[in-house]
Design a protein around this motif. Structure first.
Motif, mmCIF file in Angstrom:
data_model
loop_
_atom_site.group_PDB
_atom_site.id
_atom_site.type_symbol
_atom_site.label_atom_id
_atom_site.label_comp_id
_atom_site.label_asym_id
_atom_site.label_seq_id
_atom_site.Cartn_x
_atom_site.Cartn_y
_atom_site.Cartn_z
ATOM 1 N N PRO A 97 0.836 -1.201 0.000
ATOM 2 C CA PRO A 97 0.000 0.000 0.000
ATOM 3 C C PRO A 97 0.876 1.257 0.000
ATOM 4 C CG PRO A 97 -0.743 -1.551 1.662
ATOM 5 C CD PRO A 97 0.570 -2.060 1.152
ATOM 6 N N THR A 98 0.357 2.339 -0.538
ATOM 7 C CA THR A 98 1.091 3.602 -0.527
ATOM 8 C C THR A 98 0.236 4.691 0.103
ATOM 9 O OG1 THR A 98 0.325 4.119 -2.756
ATOM 10 C CG2 THR A 98 2.486 3.084 -2.567
ATOM 11 N N ILE A 99 0.885 5.574 0.831
ATOM 12 C CA ILE A 99 0.218 6.714 1.468
ATOM 13 C C ILE A 99 0.661 7.962 0.723
ATOM 14 C CG2 ILE A 99 -0.103 8.017 3.600
ATOM 15 C CD1 ILE A 99 0.881 5.427 5.094
ATOM 16 N N SER A 100 -0.289 8.659 0.093
ATOM 17 C CA SER A 100 0.055 9.867 -0.661
ATOM 18 C C SER A 100 -0.252 11.143 0.119
ATOM 19 C CB SER A 100 -0.658 9.887 -2.012
ATOM 20 O OG SER A 100 -2.051 9.742 -1.847
ATOM 21 N N LYS A 101 -1.273 11.091 0.983
ATOM 22 C CA LYS A 101 -1.642 12.251 1.807
ATOM 23 C C LYS A 101 -2.160 11.744 3.141
ATOM 24 C CE LYS A 101 -4.881 14.150 -0.615
ATOM 25 N NZ LYS A 101 -5.895 15.024 -1.207
ATOM 26 N N PHE A 102 -2.094 12.611 4.144
ATOM 27 C CA PHE A 102 -2.693 12.278 5.437
ATOM 28 C C PHE A 102 -3.082 13.551 6.163
ATOM 29 C CE2 PHE A 102 1.778 12.851 6.410
ATOM 30 C CZ PHE A 102 1.761 13.558 7.600
ATOM 31 N N LYS A 103 -4.048 13.408 7.070
ATOM 32 C CA LYS A 103 -4.446 14.509 7.947
ATOM 33 C C LYS A 103 -5.060 13.903 9.199
ATOM 34 C CE LYS A 103 -8.937 15.170 5.713
ATOM 35 N NZ LYS A 103 -9.771 16.083 4.948
ATOM 36 N N VAL A 104 -5.060 14.672 10.257
ATOM 37 C CA VAL A 104 -5.730 14.276 11.500
ATOM 38 C C VAL A 104 -7.005 15.094 11.591
ATOM 39 C CG1 VAL A 104 -5.576 14.190 14.010
ATOM 40 C CG2 VAL A 104 -3.552 13.693 12.621
ATOM 41 N N LYS A 105 -8.151 14.386 11.734
ATOM 42 C CA LYS A 105 -9.436 15.067 11.787
ATOM 43 C C LYS A 105 -10.372 14.300 12.720
ATOM 44 C CE LYS A 105 -13.125 16.754 8.797
ATOM 45 N NZ LYS A 105 -13.647 16.799 7.434
ATOM 46 N N VAL A 115 -6.521 10.212 8.897
ATOM 47 C CA VAL A 115 -7.127 9.920 7.607
ATOM 48 C C VAL A 115 -5.997 9.770 6.580
ATOM 49 C CG1 VAL A 115 -8.729 10.687 5.830
ATOM 50 C CG2 VAL A 115 -9.170 11.259 8.241
ATOM 51 N N LEU A 116 -5.870 8.558 6.038
ATOM 52 C CA LEU A 116 -4.854 8.270 5.031
ATOM 53 C C LEU A 116 -5.503 8.227 3.660
ATOM 54 C CD1 LEU A 116 -3.009 5.273 6.746
ATOM 55 C CD2 LEU A 116 -2.512 7.724 6.954
ATOM 56 N N THR A 117 -4.882 8.851 2.687
ATOM 57 C CA THR A 117 -5.295 8.758 1.297
ATOM 58 C C THR A 117 -4.141 8.122 0.548
ATOM 59 O OG1 THR A 117 -6.615 10.768 1.520
ATOM 60 C CG2 THR A 117 -6.093 10.058 -0.721
ATOM 61 N N GLY A 118 -4.454 7.166 -0.312
ATOM 62 C CA GLY A 118 -3.410 6.477 -1.061
ATOM 63 C C GLY A 118 -3.997 5.368 -1.896
ATOM 64 N N ASP A 119 -3.353 4.191 -1.829
ATOM 65 C CA ASP A 119 -3.804 3.081 -2.658
ATOM 66 C C ASP A 119 -3.418 1.759 -1.991
ATOM 67 O OD1 ASP A 119 -5.053 2.076 -4.970
ATOM 68 O OD2 ASP A 119 -3.122 1.786 -5.946
ATOM 69 N N GLY A 120 -4.276 0.754 -2.171
ATOM 70 C CA GLY A 120 -3.957 -0.589 -1.701
ATOM 71 C C GLY A 120 -4.395 -0.905 -0.288
ATOM 72 N N LYS A 139 -8.734 3.350 -1.311
ATOM 73 C CA LYS A 139 -7.976 4.592 -1.465
ATOM 74 C C LYS A 139 -8.008 5.488 -0.225
ATOM 75 C CE LYS A 139 -8.186 4.693 -6.472
ATOM 76 N NZ LYS A 139 -6.834 4.206 -6.626
ATOM 77 N N LYS A 140 -8.833 5.147 0.752
ATOM 78 C CA LYS A 140 -8.915 5.960 1.960
ATOM 79 C C LYS A 140 -9.083 5.057 3.169
ATOM 80 C CE LYS A 140 -10.278 10.065 1.749
ATOM 81 N NZ LYS A 140 -10.836 11.390 1.676
ATOM 82 N N CYS A 141 -8.372 5.407 4.236
ATOM 83 C CA CYS A 141 -8.437 4.665 5.490
ATOM 84 C C CYS A 141 -8.523 5.687 6.626
ATOM 85 C CB CYS A 141 -7.180 3.805 5.640
ATOM 86 S SG CYS A 141 -7.096 2.879 7.173
ATOM 87 N N LYS A 142 -9.487 5.497 7.522
ATOM 88 C CA LYS A 142 -9.633 6.363 8.693
ATOM 89 C C LYS A 142 -9.285 5.533 9.918
ATOM 90 C CE LYS A 142 -13.150 9.295 6.618
ATOM 91 N NZ LYS A 142 -14.512 9.832 6.721
ATOM 92 N N ILE A 143 -8.224 5.932 10.616
ATOM 93 C CA ILE A 143 -7.695 5.183 11.751
ATOM 94 C C ILE A 143 -8.089 5.881 13.045
ATOM 95 C CG2 ILE A 143 -5.603 4.332 12.861
ATOM 96 C CD1 ILE A 143 -4.325 4.474 9.995
ATOM 97 N N ASN A 144 -8.765 5.149 13.920
ATOM 98 C CA ASN A 144 -9.178 5.666 15.213
ATOM 99 C C ASN A 144 -7.948 5.806 16.111
ATOM 100 O OD1 ASN A 144 -10.439 6.351 17.573
ATOM 101 N ND2 ASN A 144 -11.407 4.362 17.886
#
Length: 136
Positions: free
Chosen positions: A57-65, A70-75, A102-107
């Motif tokens: 998997p690849t992470i292209s962007k991230f933010k804390v919200k 919140v990870l944006t990427g692929d895989g 393409k998106k993962c939200k981690i608690n």
């Protein structure tokens, strides 16, 4: 700088394992200089270990919200694991992965993090994503 004894003979390939990087979460690269018994030093080489394994998997962007990373990427899939400051953990309860992968939200409440920089990586099937450093 710490010194690690290493005997490789006159030539050859070798692997050098450095432990304790979990104590330096912002580290994503090291400079390596080899010194022999006579005090001769090699040319310094920058070794970047922040990249992803091929096919990972690849992470292209991230933010804390709202308490989530919140990870944006692929895989991304629901089978991913996380590496947080060097420790491998399951995806915490309350985390989600969208159907496109393409998106993962981690608690974040379900993870052991520290104040300041934290190193995150996504793991899937033995493959490691690129590293991101998130200040919390």
């Amino acid at each position: 700088a710490p010194r690690i004894g290493l005997s490789i003979g006159t030539s050859g390939n070798f692997t050098l394992t450095v432990t304790g990087l979990s104590g330096i979460p912002a580290a994503v690269a090291v400079t390596l200089v080899l010194v022999d018994n006579a005090g001769n030093s090699s040319i310094s080489n920058l070794v970047d270990f922040s990249g992803a394994d091929a096919g990972a998997p690849t992470i292209s962007k991230f933010k804390v919200k709202n308490g989530k990373l919140v990870l944006t990427g692929d895989g991304f899939t629901s089978a991913i694991m996380l590496e947080v400051n060097g420790a491998t953990v399951a995806l915490p309860q309350g985390s989600t992965v969208n159907a496109t992968g393409k998106k993962c939200k981690i608690n974040l409440a379900g993870l052991t993090t520290r104040s300041g920089p934290n190193r995150f990586r996504v793991l899937l099937g033995g493959l490691r994503s690129n590293i991101i450093v998130v200040s919390l």
